[in-house]
Design a protein around this motif. Sequence first.
Motif, mmCIF file in Angstrom:
data_model
loop_
_atom_site.group_PDB
_atom_site.id
_atom_site.type_symbol
_atom_site.label_atom_id
_atom_site.label_comp_id
_atom_site.label_asym_id
_atom_site.label_seq_id
_atom_site.Cartn_x
_atom_site.Cartn_y
_atom_site.Cartn_z
ATOM 1 N N ASN A 1 -1.726 -8.719 8.059
ATOM 2 C CA ASN A 1 -1.719 -8.663 6.606
ATOM 3 C C ASN A 1 -0.631 -7.718 6.100
ATOM 4 O OD1 ASN A 1 -2.796 -9.199 3.939
ATOM 5 N ND2 ASN A 1 -3.650 -7.142 4.025
ATOM 6 N N ASN A 2 -0.533 -6.527 6.692
ATOM 7 C CA ASN A 2 0.501 -5.580 6.283
ATOM 8 C C ASN A 2 1.897 -6.107 6.586
ATOM 9 O OD1 ASN A 2 -1.266 -3.722 5.202
ATOM 10 N ND2 ASN A 2 -1.423 -2.542 7.087
ATOM 11 N N ALA A 3 2.045 -6.749 7.721
ATOM 12 C CA ALA A 3 3.358 -7.307 8.071
ATOM 13 C C ALA A 3 3.782 -8.362 7.058
ATOM 14 C CB ALA A 3 3.321 -7.902 9.474
ATOM 15 N N VAL A 4 2.861 -9.235 6.681
ATOM 16 C CA VAL A 4 3.176 -10.277 5.688
ATOM 17 C C VAL A 4 3.466 -9.632 4.334
ATOM 18 C CG1 VAL A 4 2.192 -12.195 4.368
ATOM 19 C CG2 VAL A 4 1.908 -12.114 6.855
ATOM 20 N N LYS A 5 2.656 -8.673 3.948
ATOM 21 C CA LYS A 5 2.779 -8.038 2.638
ATOM 22 C C LYS A 5 4.098 -7.275 2.480
ATOM 23 C CE LYS A 5 -0.954 -6.038 1.340
ATOM 24 N NZ LYS A 5 -2.049 -5.059 1.163
ATOM 25 N N TYR A 6 4.543 -6.603 3.554
ATOM 26 C CA TYR A 6 5.699 -5.715 3.439
ATOM 27 C C TYR A 6 6.985 -6.262 4.056
ATOM 28 C CZ TYR A 6 2.196 -2.474 1.830
ATOM 29 O OH TYR A 6 1.185 -1.883 1.117
ATOM 30 N N THR A 7 6.958 -7.501 4.518
ATOM 31 C CA THR A 7 8.168 -8.128 5.032
ATOM 32 C C THR A 7 8.933 -8.757 3.879
ATOM 33 O OG1 THR A 7 7.170 -8.544 7.184
ATOM 34 C CG2 THR A 7 9.039 -9.922 6.585
ATOM 35 N N ARG A 8 10.246 -8.624 3.922
ATOM 36 C CA ARG A 8 11.073 -9.221 2.866
ATOM 37 C C ARG A 8 10.870 -10.735 2.818
ATOM 38 N NH1 ARG A 8 15.570 -6.198 5.402
ATOM 39 N NH2 ARG A 8 15.897 -8.222 6.326
ATOM 40 N N PRO A 9 10.959 -11.340 1.635
ATOM 41 C CA PRO A 9 10.867 -12.799 1.526
ATOM 42 C C PRO A 9 11.929 -13.471 2.410
ATOM 43 C CG PRO A 9 10.730 -11.798 -0.648
ATOM 44 C CD PRO A 9 11.091 -10.697 0.325
ATOM 45 N N ASN A 10 11.626 -14.676 2.829
ATOM 46 C CA ASN A 10 12.500 -15.478 3.680
ATOM 47 C C ASN A 10 12.741 -14.814 5.037
ATOM 48 O OD1 ASN A 10 12.845 -17.474 1.622
ATOM 49 N ND2 ASN A 10 14.242 -16.058 0.626
ATOM 50 N N SER A 11 11.702 -14.133 5.530
ATOM 51 C CA SER A 11 11.767 -13.495 6.843
ATOM 52 C C SER A 11 10.620 -14.002 7.705
ATOM 53 C CB SER A 11 11.671 -11.973 6.708
ATOM 54 O OG SER A 11 12.747 -11.468 5.976
ATOM 55 N N ASP A 12 10.645 -13.603 8.970
ATOM 56 C CA ASP A 12 9.596 -13.983 9.912
ATOM 57 C C ASP A 12 8.768 -12.769 10.298
ATOM 58 O OD1 ASP A 12 10.624 -16.534 9.960
ATOM 59 O OD2 ASP A 12 11.643 -16.296 11.876
ATOM 60 N N VAL A 13 7.490 -13.004 10.517
ATOM 61 C CA VAL A 13 6.603 -12.035 11.161
ATOM 62 C C VAL A 13 6.314 -12.639 12.524
ATOM 63 C CG1 VAL A 13 4.283 -11.057 11.170
ATOM 64 C CG2 VAL A 13 5.568 -11.184 9.025
ATOM 65 N N THR A 14 6.721 -11.972 13.579
ATOM 66 C CA THR A 14 6.568 -12.502 14.929
ATOM 67 C C THR A 14 5.425 -11.787 15.632
ATOM 68 O OG1 THR A 14 8.923 -12.971 15.050
ATOM 69 C CG2 THR A 14 7.712 -12.913 17.128
#
Length: 70
Positions: A53-66
Amino acid sequence: TNLRKLLTETADVFFLPAQSHHTRIVMSDTVSEEIDVYVDKDKFKHALANLINNAVKYTRPNSDVTISYR
């Protein structure tokens, strides 16, 4: 408990929220064999959900959470 199954079940919950943040969740299977872990399943999934949840929330748009493990 199968680690890959725990990761996949938990990550699946966040695919739609990630799309709304223009973020993609990527599962990286770097391990070919099945890994069993002895954990409190609910607590593990709760901790993992917080991380995703934190990774999705704080990752820049148009990026990946791996999500990966070894």
